[in-house]
Design an enzyme around this catalytic site. Structure first.
Site, PDB file in Angstrom:
ATOM      1  N   GLU B 279       0.838  -1.192   0.000  1.00 29.86           N
ATOM      2  CA  GLU B 279       0.000   0.000   0.000  1.00 29.86           C
ATOM      3  C   GLU B 279       0.880   1.252   0.000  1.00 29.86           C
ATOM      4  OE1 GLU B 279      -3.632  -0.779   2.036  1.00 29.86           O
ATOM      5  OE2 GLU B 279      -3.787   1.294   2.706  1.00 29.86           O
ATOM      6  N   GLU B 282       2.117   1.758  -3.483  1.00 34.04           N
ATOM      7  CA  GLU B 282       1.006   2.240  -4.292  1.00 34.04           C
ATOM      8  C   GLU B 282       0.752   3.723  -4.019  1.00 34.04           C
ATOM      9  OE1 GLU B 282      -2.592   0.193  -3.256  1.00 34.04           O
ATOM     10  OE2 GLU B 282      -3.469   0.409  -5.246  1.00 34.04           O
ATOM     11  N   CYS B 299      -8.314  -2.392   3.916  1.00 34.51           N
ATOM     12  CA  CYS B 299      -8.143  -3.508   4.860  1.00 34.51           C
ATOM     13  C   CYS B 299      -9.467  -3.971   5.442  1.00 34.51           C
ATOM     14  CB  CYS B 299      -7.271  -3.106   6.035  1.00 34.51           C
ATOM     15  SG  CYS B 299      -5.778  -2.326   5.540  1.00 34.51           S
ATOM     16  N   SER B 319      -7.341   1.252  -2.544  1.00 38.25           N
ATOM     17  CA  SER B 319      -6.095   0.542  -2.740  1.00 38.25           C
ATOM     18  C   SER B 319      -6.407  -0.843  -3.298  1.00 38.25           C
ATOM     19  CB  SER B 319      -5.374   0.404  -1.401  1.00 38.25           C
ATOM     20  OG  SER B 319      -4.406  -0.598  -1.496  1.00 38.25           O
ATOM     21  N   LYS B 358     -15.007 -10.223   8.234  1.00 37.28           N
ATOM     22  CA  LYS B 358     -13.899 -11.024   7.714  1.00 37.28           C
ATOM     23  C   LYS B 358     -14.394 -12.385   7.227  1.00 37.28           C
ATOM     24  CE  LYS B 358     -10.352  -8.347   8.046  1.00 37.28           C
ATOM     25  NZ  LYS B 358      -9.566  -7.965   6.868  1.00 37.28           N
ATOM     26  N   GLU B 361     -15.513 -11.643   3.860  1.00 35.31           N
ATOM     27  CA  GLU B 361     -14.351 -11.414   2.999  1.00 35.31           C
ATOM     28  C   GLU B 361     -13.732 -12.740   2.555  1.00 35.31           C
ATOM     29  OE1 GLU B 361     -10.796  -8.333   3.327  1.00 35.31           O
ATOM     30  OE2 GLU B 361     -10.399 -10.040   4.611  1.00 35.31           O
ATOM     31  N   GLU B 366     -12.993 -13.586  -5.270  1.00 36.58           N
ATOM     32  CA  GLU B 366     -11.654 -13.103  -5.639  1.00 36.58           C
ATOM     33  C   GLU B 366     -10.570 -13.802  -4.830  1.00 36.58           C
ATOM     34  OE1 GLU B 366     -14.141 -11.251  -4.624  1.00 36.58           O
ATOM     35  OE2 GLU B 366     -14.528  -9.586  -5.999  1.00 36.58           O
ATOM     36  N   CYS B 501     -10.618  -1.876  14.561  1.00 36.62           N
ATOM     37  CA  CYS B 501     -10.885  -3.305  14.778  1.00 36.62           C
ATOM     38  C   CYS B 501     -10.998  -3.685  16.255  1.00 36.62           C
ATOM     39  CB  CYS B 501      -9.800  -4.153  14.137  1.00 36.62           C
ATOM     40  SG  CYS B 501      -9.460  -3.664  12.452  1.00 36.62           S
TER      41      CYS B 501
END
Lengths: 164, 660
Positions: B279, B282, B299, B319, B358, B361, B366, B501
């Protein structure tokens, strides 16, 4: 209620524009849409939510809170049976039962499968002298009996056949 | 001037800006029972548990009464006690009595308040009905039969997250809380953040457990099971075993995981170090080219889904980095099978996360290869606590263990990921190290619990404008400011949960523990050897030996997609009775709507009518064809036109009709 090509949804757009797509106008918006569609279809509610910038959940909340709104299509003919005190003591319950049997309906299912009839009960129509009262579409029928009720449904059905 | 005071149970309590009597009572050391009061969301006054007697005004709810000087308050009269008891009895009469098998048992506020008030009988007829569980979401399970209608989830979802996935529906005895159109919570715009789970006082909303699946994998001798532990878990799990919030229990967690049968115990922070590097690179690249700024962090999976649903035009700014969980797992599945002498299929990667999103996710397509997900199972902090208890392990007596290498080595920069502002700080440390070698700066400007934290930071000749946001309603605010030109940033960090978090939907529920948990992470950073991710020696080794540009792109980056909010069928706008030669489908999703889809529809209807095409046309709408950036989108007989205008549409319609 218009059946012309696209007329209903044009009306939805017109209603939203007229109420300036404001969230505070949600109730009148839904009222007018229901007049167009006879009920509130889910996808139209999602469109309204998108247009006024709120979540579909909150539109659904308002639509289910008020008994004026209905989320299922109504039949072509709406039969209202009065179950107010006067009609009740003169056996309106029997008439409701007769209609449910005749139209294959029950407490949960209010609209016939062919979308021809919707049965509603109302608390009082203010015509207690005529008890028990049935209103078919906008026609009032007083001093109803089981037999007269069956006759009424039969005549509406015959009218439909004659039209077709 | 004399301090203003109120009398509470005959004690004089100074009023110092408390918003309501409930807060004032708490200050006086009186814990009034409540279900619906949360300091961070609006006051609702629904549960009526915090009723107090106010002299001259009778019985009032403390949560919605403003303290005034000279008030005389009693919190514990016979009348109030019997009222509270009766409310609990009424709730219990309408509540599933399945405490033995309820996931919330032990943590349930209804249970604890009933016990606290000495409710030993229910005088009312039982009226509750068991309702089927809503298992449609990967993250959250809804059990509508247990809902007490306090509305906490409704308010947190709309006020803190600006999503509004849950709302009240129906009324009176039939009132319920749920998604629109009685759909499943996995079929609508829910982002899975689990803040509703966090505030739900009962077992109506809980994380979707994967405990059984993890045990099965551990007990399967043909599998090697490795586990990664996220930073925020280590400062919260101890709370289940009587430790203070924020106390670090990583060493014990490692020993417990090994005792439970995991083959390798690793640290998600190792993945986070890669995230910082990728990141950071980037970010510096985008700074140089000036393209796709601000850079939004990626994230947080709840934020990513939120952006996919509501801000399709900003997806290019997100990102492309995978989250630490996913970077860790793709590296694991790439490298470990050879090292352990097994096939990819025989390796099971388990994550311990503070987060319910999560779980969602990990299930994204993907992050799968040949149908096998990189992360096989995700358990939350609370599920890990359960597993430790189930194993009979006496947590507080455990020796301290240390992580397996190499995936267990991390720098302090990655540990602070668990707190809002931590990712920015870690990226800044890396950027500073890259721009000015050996600068070793700390960048504390973005620490703290505020929902929107901004800072201007100068590194060498560069001045960077940063904002760390937590809470998705705050993210919406910041994006609106960026859109209107009111604010401009180089880097925007977004975490869905307030405070980051540490306050995730899978964490132990405990008010006022957030700053302590965050402090635990910053303390942990201090104790580690390195503080900049690029200093991680194992990471350097993997970059040198395994990751060329192509490989790191494959393993460490991802793509985003436009996502519809609700699974819903199409809407027929207009339909002809005659033989149809023209089918038009317009997108009425949020983004297309904003770009003028309704006007386009109205223009085209006018055209259809004036051309006499009514008899031959069907005009329908969908709610998001997931091409949002190119809206409004119209399809003419199946051919899709992006950025459609009246002229484009009409020329396509004419073409289509000539063909027919």
């Amino acid at each position: 209620m218009s059946n012309a090509f696209g007329a209903k949804f044009d009306k939805v757009c017109e209603i939203l524009d007229r109420y300036e797509k404001r969230p505070t106008n949600l109730i009148p918006i839904l009222q007018e849409i229901q007049e167009e569609y006879s009920y509130l279809p889910e996808d139209v509610m999602t469109y309204v939510a998108t247009a006024i910038g709120t979540s579909p959940g909150s539109v659904f909340g308002v639509a289910t809170f008020y008994s004026h709104f209905t989320l299922t299509p109504k039949g072509k003919h709406v039969i209202r049976v009065c179950d107010g005190t006067a009609c009740h003591v003169r056996k309106s319950a029997e008439i409701i039962k007769t209609l449910e049997a005749e139209l294959n309906l029950n407490a949960e299912k209010k609209t016939s499968s062919d979308l021809m009839f919707t049965l509603e009960t109302v608390a009082c129509l203010g015509a207690c002298g005529l008890a028990p009262v049935v209103v078919a579409d906008d026609e009032v029928h007083g001093a109803m009996t089981k037999e007269k009720t069956i006759e009424l449904i039969k005549s509406i059905r015959e009218g439909e056949v004659a039209h077709a | 001037m004399r301090a203003q005071t109120a009398s509470i149970d005959k004690m004089l309590v100074p009023i110092e800006g408390e918003k309501n009597l409930l807060e004032l009572c708490r200050k006086a050391g009186i814990e009034l029972p409540t279900f619906c009061y949360h300091s961070e969301i609006s006051v609702y006054g629904a549960c009526r548990m915090c009723m107090v007697e106010l002299e001259g005004r009778g019985i009032v709810p403390a949560c919605s009464t403003k303290p005034e000087a000279g008030m005389v308050v009693r919190t514990n009269t016979g009348e109030i006690r019997s009222m509270r008891k009766m409310i609990i009895e009424l709730m219990l009469a309408n509540h599933a009595q399945s405490c033995f098998t309820c996931k919330k048992s032990g943590d349930c506020r209804l249970q604890s308040i009933a016990k606290q008030l000495g409710v030993d009988t229910i005088r009312f007829k039982k009226t509750n009905r068991d309702e089927p569980l809503d298992l449609s979401s990967k993250a959250i399970v809804r059990d509508p039969g247990k809902c007490i209608l306090c509305g906490d989830c409704v308010r947190v979802c709309s006020e803190i997250q600006s999503v509004g996935a849950l709302d009240f529906a129906y009324r009176g005895a039939k009132a319920q809380v749920g998604p629109c159109y009685s759909k499943g919570i996995g079929e609508i715009e829910c982002v899975g953040c689990g803040q509703c789970v966090k505030v739900c006082p009962v077992g109506a909303l809980t994380p979707k457990y994967q405990v059984a699946e993890v045990w099965n994998a551990i007990h399967d001798s043909s599998k090697k099971v490795v586990v990664q532990v996220a930073p925020a878990v280590r400062v919260a799990l101890g709370e289940y075993f009587g430790k203070e919030p924020g106390s670090l229990s990583m060493g014990r967690i490692i020993t417990a995981l090994r005792r439970m049968g995991f083959d390798r115990v690793y640290d998600t922070c190792f993945g986070a170090d890669f995230t910082v590097i990728e990141e950071g690179k980037e970010f510096l690249k985008r700074r140089e080219s000036g393209k796709n700024l601000p850079l939004f962090t990626s994230c947080c999976p709840a934020w990513v889904k939120f952006a996919e649903q509501y801000f399709p035009d900003f997806l290019g700014n997100l990102s492309s980095c995978r989250s630490p969980q996913q970077m860790f797992a793709s590296l694991c599945k790439e490298q470990l099978p050879a090292e352990l002498g097994i096939t990819r299929e025989e390796l099971v990667v388990v994550s311990v996360m503070p987060c319910t999103a999560k779980k969602f996710e990990a299930s994204r397509e993907e992050f799968q290869k040949n149908g096998i997900p990189d992360v096989d199972y995700v358990v939350t902090t609370q599920e890990l606590a359960l597993m430790i208890k189930e194993s009979g392990i006496d947590f507080n007596k455990l020796e301290l263990g240390s992580f397996d290498m190499p995936f267990g080595f991390s720098t302090g920069a990655s540990v602070i990921f668990g707190s809002s502002g931590g990712v920015s700080e870690a990226v800044l440390r890396f950027a500073a190290e890259t721009l000015e070698k050996g600068s070793s700066q700390e960048f504390r400007q973005l620490r703290g619990l505020n929902g929107i934290k901004t800072a201007e930071i100068t590194i060498g000749k560069e001045t960077l404008s940063m904002v760390a946001v937590s809470g998705l309603a705050n993210a919406r605010k910041v994006i609106d400011q960026i859109r209107s030109g009111e604010a401009s940033y180089d880097l925007v960090e977004v975490m869905a949960c307030s405070g980051g978090c540490v306050n995730g939907g899978g964490q132990p529920v405990c008010a006022d523990s957030l700053d302590k948990r965050a402090k635990g992470l910053y303390d942990s950073d201090k104790m580690l050897q390195f503080h900049v991710s690029s200093e991680n020696p194992y990471l350097q080794q993997i970059y040198a030996e395994r990751l060329d540009d192509h490989k790191s792109h494959e393993l460490l980056h991802t793509k985003y997609k436009n996502r519809k909010r609700i699974d819903q069928e199409e809407l027929i706008l207009a339909e002809s009775s005659g033989e149809r030669v023209l089918t038009l489908e317009i997108c009425f999703g949020t983004s297309c709507f904003v770009r003028g889809a309704q006007q386009l529809y109205q223009d085209l209807m006018e055209y259809i009518r004036s051309s006499g095409l009514e008899d031959k046309t069907q005009f329908k709408a969908s709610f998001c064809g997931q091409q949002c950036k190119k809206g409004p989108v119209l399809s003419v007989n199946g051919k899709s036109i992006e950025k459609c205008t009246r002229e484009l549409a009409i020329s396509e319609i004419e073409k289509a009709l000539n063909l027919v």
